[in-house]
Scaffold this motif. Structure first.
Motif, PDB file in Angstrom:
ATOM      1  N   SER B  50       0.812  -1.221   0.000  1.00 55.93           N
ATOM      2  CA  SER B  50       0.000   0.000   0.000  1.00 55.93           C
ATOM      3  C   SER B  50       0.843   1.268   0.000  1.00 55.93           C
ATOM      4  O   SER B  50       0.374   2.325  -0.402  1.00 55.93           O
ATOM      5  N   TYR B  51       2.072   1.183   0.526  1.00 55.37           N
ATOM      6  CA  TYR B  51       2.879   2.391   0.669  1.00 55.37           C
ATOM      7  C   TYR B  51       4.002   2.527  -0.366  1.00 55.37           C
ATOM      8  O   TYR B  51       4.551   3.608  -0.537  1.00 55.37           O
ATOM      9  N   ALA B  52       4.348   1.406  -1.029  1.00 53.39           N
ATOM     10  CA  ALA B  52       5.533   1.376  -1.898  1.00 53.39           C
ATOM     11  C   ALA B  52       5.495   2.484  -2.951  1.00 53.39           C
ATOM     12  O   ALA B  52       6.518   3.091  -3.275  1.00 53.39           O
ATOM     13  N   GLU B  53       4.307   2.757  -3.445  1.00 53.08           N
ATOM     14  CA  GLU B  53       4.140   3.743  -4.514  1.00 53.08           C
ATOM     15  C   GLU B  53       4.697   5.116  -4.138  1.00 53.08           C
ATOM     16  O   GLU B  53       5.286   5.813  -4.953  1.00 53.08           O
ATOM     17  N   ASP B  54       4.531   5.485  -2.852  1.00 50.81           N
ATOM     18  CA  ASP B  54       4.956   6.810  -2.397  1.00 50.81           C
ATOM     19  C   ASP B  54       6.436   6.876  -2.044  1.00 50.81           C
ATOM     20  O   ASP B  54       6.948   7.943  -1.724  1.00 50.81           O
ATOM     21  N   ALA B  55       7.113   5.725  -2.065  1.00 51.15           N
ATOM     22  CA  ALA B  55       8.481   5.690  -1.550  1.00 51.15           C
ATOM     23  C   ALA B  55       9.517   5.718  -2.660  1.00 51.15           C
ATOM     24  O   ALA B  55       9.282   5.244  -3.765  1.00 51.15           O
ATOM     25  N   ASP B  56      10.693   6.303  -2.344  1.00 43.93           N
ATOM     26  CA  ASP B  56      11.806   6.265  -3.290  1.00 43.93           C
ATOM     27  C   ASP B  56      12.558   4.951  -3.173  1.00 43.93           C
ATOM     28  O   ASP B  56      13.010   4.400  -4.160  1.00 43.93           O
ATOM     29  N   PHE B  57      12.736   4.496  -1.940  1.00 41.89           N
ATOM     30  CA  PHE B  57      13.307   3.170  -1.740  1.00 41.89           C
ATOM     31  C   PHE B  57      12.864   2.605  -0.399  1.00 41.89           C
ATOM     32  O   PHE B  57      12.273   3.302   0.421  1.00 41.89           O
ATOM     33  N   ILE B  58      13.132   1.305  -0.210  1.00 44.03           N
ATOM     34  CA  ILE B  58      12.627   0.600   0.963  1.00 44.03           C
ATOM     35  C   ILE B  58      13.794   0.134   1.835  1.00 44.03           C
ATOM     36  O   ILE B  58      14.801  -0.355   1.328  1.00 44.03           O
ATOM     37  N   VAL B  59      13.660   0.326   3.132  1.00 40.86           N
ATOM     38  CA  VAL B  59      14.638  -0.210   4.080  1.00 40.86           C
ATOM     39  C   VAL B  59      13.880  -1.173   4.984  1.00 40.86           C
ATOM     40  O   VAL B  59      12.819  -0.830   5.499  1.00 40.86           O
ATOM     41  N   THR B  60      14.390  -2.387   5.138  1.00 39.17           N
ATOM     42  CA  THR B  60      13.653  -3.331   5.965  1.00 39.17           C
ATOM     43  C   THR B  60      14.581  -4.146   6.851  1.00 39.17           C
ATOM     44  O   THR B  60      15.735  -4.380   6.514  1.00 39.17           O
ATOM     45  N   THR B  61      14.051  -4.561   8.021  1.00 42.08           N
ATOM     46  CA  THR B  61      14.843  -5.403   8.921  1.00 42.08           C
ATOM     47  C   THR B  61      14.446  -6.867   8.762  1.00 42.08           C
ATOM     48  O   THR B  61      14.987  -7.731   9.414  1.00 42.08           O
ATOM     49  N   THR B  62      13.452  -7.109   7.933  1.00 39.52           N
ATOM     50  CA  THR B  62      12.958  -8.477   7.816  1.00 39.52           C
ATOM     51  C   THR B  62      13.119  -8.973   6.386  1.00 39.52           C
ATOM     52  O   THR B  62      13.686  -8.287   5.545  1.00 39.52           O
ATOM     53  N   ILE B  63      12.623 -10.177   6.154  1.00 39.33           N
ATOM     54  CA  ILE B  63      12.789 -10.781   4.840  1.00 39.33           C
ATOM     55  C   ILE B  63      11.773 -10.178   3.880  1.00 39.33           C
ATOM     56  O   ILE B  63      10.587 -10.124   4.176  1.00 39.33           O
ATOM     57  N   LEU B  64      12.278  -9.713   2.754  1.00 37.58           N
ATOM     58  CA  LEU B  64      11.384  -9.050   1.803  1.00 37.58           C
ATOM     59  C   LEU B  64      11.376  -9.837   0.499  1.00 37.58           C
ATOM     60  O   LEU B  64      12.415 -10.051  -0.113  1.00 37.58           O
ATOM     61  N   LYS B  65      10.188 -10.273   0.112  1.00 34.58           N
ATOM     62  CA  LYS B  65      10.117 -11.099  -1.090  1.00 34.58           C
ATOM     63  C   LYS B  65       9.914 -10.231  -2.325  1.00 34.58           C
ATOM     64  O   LYS B  65      10.561 -10.406  -3.342  1.00 34.58           O
ATOM     65  N   ASP B  66       9.013  -9.264  -2.181  1.00 34.78           N
ATOM     66  CA  ASP B  66       8.660  -8.430  -3.320  1.00 34.78           C
ATOM     67  C   ASP B  66       8.829  -6.972  -2.899  1.00 34.78           C
ATOM     68  O   ASP B  66       8.222  -6.526  -1.941  1.00 34.78           O
ATOM     69  N   SER B  67       9.684  -6.225  -3.597  1.00 31.48           N
ATOM     70  CA  SER B  67       9.868  -4.830  -3.201  1.00 31.48           C
ATOM     71  C   SER B  67       9.143  -3.886  -4.156  1.00 31.48           C
ATOM     72  O   SER B  67       9.411  -2.702  -4.201  1.00 31.48           O
ATOM     73  N   PRO B  77      21.798  -5.167  10.024  1.00 34.65           N
ATOM     74  CA  PRO B  77      22.996  -4.746  10.774  1.00 34.65           C
ATOM     75  C   PRO B  77      22.741  -3.599  11.746  1.00 34.65           C
ATOM     76  O   PRO B  77      23.436  -3.485  12.745  1.00 34.65           O
ATOM     77  N   LEU B  78      21.742  -2.752  11.477  1.00 34.11           N
ATOM     78  CA  LEU B  78      21.450  -1.661  12.412  1.00 34.11           C
ATOM     79  C   LEU B  78      20.864  -2.203  13.704  1.00 34.11           C
ATOM     80  O   LEU B  78      20.889  -1.548  14.747  1.00 34.11           O
ATOM     81  N   ILE B  79      20.308  -3.414  13.646  1.00 37.37           N
ATOM     82  CA  ILE B  79      19.728  -4.030  14.843  1.00 37.37           C
ATOM     83  C   ILE B  79      20.788  -4.844  15.585  1.00 37.37           C
ATOM     84  O   ILE B  79      20.878  -4.792  16.801  1.00 37.37           O
ATOM     85  N   THR B  80      21.593  -5.583  14.830  1.00 38.72           N
ATOM     86  CA  THR B  80      22.606  -6.406  15.488  1.00 38.72           C
ATOM     87  C   THR B  80      23.806  -5.561  15.906  1.00 38.72           C
ATOM     88  O   THR B  80      24.532  -5.940  16.812  1.00 38.72           O
ATOM     89  N   GLY B  81      24.028  -4.438  15.227  1.00 38.75           N
ATOM     90  CA  GLY B  81      25.175  -3.595  15.547  1.00 38.75           C
ATOM     91  C   GLY B  81      26.437  -4.014  14.797  1.00 38.75           C
ATOM     92  O   GLY B  81      27.468  -3.368  14.889  1.00 38.75           O
ATOM     93  N   ILE B  82      26.332  -5.098  14.031  1.00 45.36           N
ATOM     94  CA  ILE B  82      27.505  -5.564  13.281  1.00 45.36           C
ATOM     95  C   ILE B  82      27.383  -5.138  11.822  1.00 45.36           C
ATOM     96  O   ILE B  82      26.456  -5.549  11.120  1.00 45.36           O
ATOM     97  N   GLY B  83      28.312  -4.306  11.366  1.00 44.59           N
ATOM     98  CA  GLY B  83      28.254  -3.805   9.998  1.00 44.59           C
ATOM     99  C   GLY B  83      27.331  -2.611   9.865  1.00 44.59           C
ATOM    100  O   GLY B  83      26.831  -2.295   8.784  1.00 44.59           O
ATOM    101  N   GLU B  84      27.090  -1.916  10.984  1.00 47.85           N
ATOM    102  CA  GLU B  84      26.141  -0.808  11.021  1.00 47.85           C
ATOM    103  C   GLU B  84      26.562   0.343  10.095  1.00 47.85           C
ATOM    104  O   GLU B  84      25.752   0.865   9.331  1.00 47.85           O
TER     105      GLU B  84
END
Lengths: 415, 97
Positions: B50-67, B77-84
């Motif tokens: 529903s929101y993808a249309e308004d976005a320039d790009f997507i950032v996600t912390t989970t598994i994304l099948k269709d962007s 990495p922003l959650i684990t702190g490794i490779g942030e």
């Protein structure tokens, strides 16, 4: 001691900010940032309180009217996890849960009882929730704290035990999921999956994930669920058209606003969470440890989404037909992904099996949620959440229907 | 200074609240350091459509099948702190595009 008691009796909106402020200072946060984060948490509680009021004041009377007109006894409102988490953190056990959870984790890491470094401080609320129920049942804060510690320890063990499976299935190397709600369903899913293996025909069925995600997509949009449920409940409660439409919009609003309010709480918790993460990672790092994260990171998997989407209508149906259930599913219809996210790897991504197992645990869960409703309502009232006086009780699926929470509660009641 | 169009980032996670809030705060902090102004929409993975249309790009912390035809960046990495640092750099570069 009397100072601590005085602080605890100030009420969640005051008590928690004070405790968070002190905790942030201890973890090495600058006073300015610590103060801002503490204040933000207090504001989050005020916001959640407002939206719970909107929910209970609108849905409560509609549920009562539905009971009168239709004879469907669904008078326990499922307030959902955002409210449950706030209530848990606002309880007296909640005030201590972050230091307790960290301590349990550090002791278990030092004694090599666990490999998981649980940096997901936000989800310590699950342990606080169990503790708060135990305190309400036994009248003892000490027993509540013990229960929270036991819950934290069990969840770490479950995270270790499931780590390999989760890492392989979701492709998350070095990570485990010490999530109080999601992990609780693994010990149930494993025997059920083995049972399904033995049933002819059923053990061969597989469902198509893409088709499900297309057809059931609407159940993934909380505001649409809120609107539909509000309208249907309005009709069942025999409201006039104006009343029906208003209830629909109000319930859609709750679905959007409640998580937004929790976001404010989360925002306040970030500095502490980051400080604790740095503290833990400095001491426990390397190949031999897993980083314990929120199961939210796996919820995006198509098989998990598909399973959860189908379980939304099944949950509503079960609530209506199950004898002895009084819970009106609402807030946590959007939380079902978290119930199945660690079940899906057990079935190796078989959506049909995951739905079957999900149906069973939700059915039993509704009974559990009905059973804990009086305690749940008591805990909420003690944490100064406002309710209209009357017959309305509250509960939730996450964690009101959590089997692990319930088992710990029953064991602690024996003492 | 070259004027840039203000970018809209869709930050998605399992709840639309928990890990995505952490990621949102980190992106805002990093963008502020670079004097970049961004719009952020936070949502659940099931709402991306529903929101993808308004976005320039997507950032996600989970598994994304269709962007939905948008570029997506995995922010785990922003959650684990490794490779942030690496991920934040990638996000900042995407904002500057």
């Amino acid at each position: 001691m009397s100072i601590i008691k005085y602080i605890l009796d100030l009420g969640a909106t005051v008590m928690l900010p004070i405790i968070i402020f002190l905790l942030a200072l201890i973890l090495g946060e600058k006073p300015g940032r610590a103060f801002r984060s503490a204040l933000t948490i207090g504001i989050g509680f005020v916001g959640i309180n407002l939206v719970i009021g909107l929910l209970v004041n609108n849905l409560g009377p509609a549920a009562q009217a539905m009971v009168e007109h239709m004879g469907v006894h669904l008078n326990v409102i499922d307030v959902g996890w955002p409210a449950s988490a706030a209530i848990a953190f606002a309880s007296k056990v909640g005030a201590f849960v972050i230091p307790i959870g960290l301590l349990v984790n550090i002791i278990m890491l030092a004694t090599r009882l666990t490999k998981t470094v649980n940096v997901d401080l936000w989800n310590y609320w699950h342990f606080a929730f169990t503790g708060a129920l135990v305190t309400a049942a036994t009248g003892s804060l000490t027993w509540g704290l013990v229960a929270a510690a036991i819950n934290a320890a069990v969840v770490l063990l479950l995270a270790d035990w499931t780590a390999k499976m989760v890492q392989d299935f979701y492709g998350l190397p070095g990570i485990s999921l010490p999530h109080g709600f999601s992990a609780a369903y693994v010990p149930i899913a494993i025997p059920l999956n083995k049972l399904i293996d033995k049933i002819p025909v059923i053990n061969k069925i597989e469902a198509d994930t893409d088709t499900i995600n297309k057809r059931f997509g609407v159940f993934g949009e909380p505001i649409v669920i809120g609107l539909i449920l509000g309208v249907v409940l309005g009709i069942l409660a025999k409201y006039d058209v104006k009343g029906i439409l208003n209830l629909g919009i109000s319930m859609a609003a709750v679905m959007l606003l409640l998580p937004r309010m929790v976001r404010i709480l989360m925002e306040g918790l970030i500095p502490i969470s980051e400080a604790a993460k740095a503290f833990m990672q400095k001491r426990f790092q390397g190949r031999e440890f897993y980083i314990g994260l929120d199961s939210a990171i796996a919820v995006g998997h198509p098989a998990a989404i598909a399973t959860a989407l189908v379980l939304v209508p099944i949950t509503i149906l079960l609530a209506i037909i199950l004898p002895g259930n009084h819970v009106l599913p609402f807030g946590d219809l959007a939380t079902i992904p978290f119930m199945v996210v660690m079940v899906v790897p057990v079935t190796k991504g078989n959506v049909f099996r995951s739905i079957l197992i999900g149906t069973i645990v939700i059915g039993v869960g509704l009974w559990i949620a009905t059973d804990v409703a009086p305690l749940f309502t008591q805990v909420a009232a003690e944490a100064a959440f406002k309710f209209p006086t009357g017959a309305t009780e509250i509960s939730s699926i996450c964690d009101g229907a959590n089997p692990l929470t319930w088992v710990i509660l029953q064991i602690m009641r024996l003492f | 200074m070259v004027s840039m169009r203000k970018k809209t980032i869709l930050v998605a996670c399992g709840t639309g609240i928990a890990t995505s809030t952490v990621v949102t705060e980190k992106i805002l902090e990093a963008a502020k350091k670079e004097n970049l102004d961004v719009n952020i929409i936070q949502c659940k993975v099931s709402e991306i459509k529903s929101y993808a249309e308004d976005a320039d790009f997507i950032v996600t912390t989970t598994i994304l099948k269709d962007s939905f035809g948008k570029k997506s960046i995995n922010a785990l990495p922003l959650i684990t702190g490794i490779g942030e640092g690496q991920v934040l750099k990638e996000i900042i570069e995407e904002i500057k595009k």
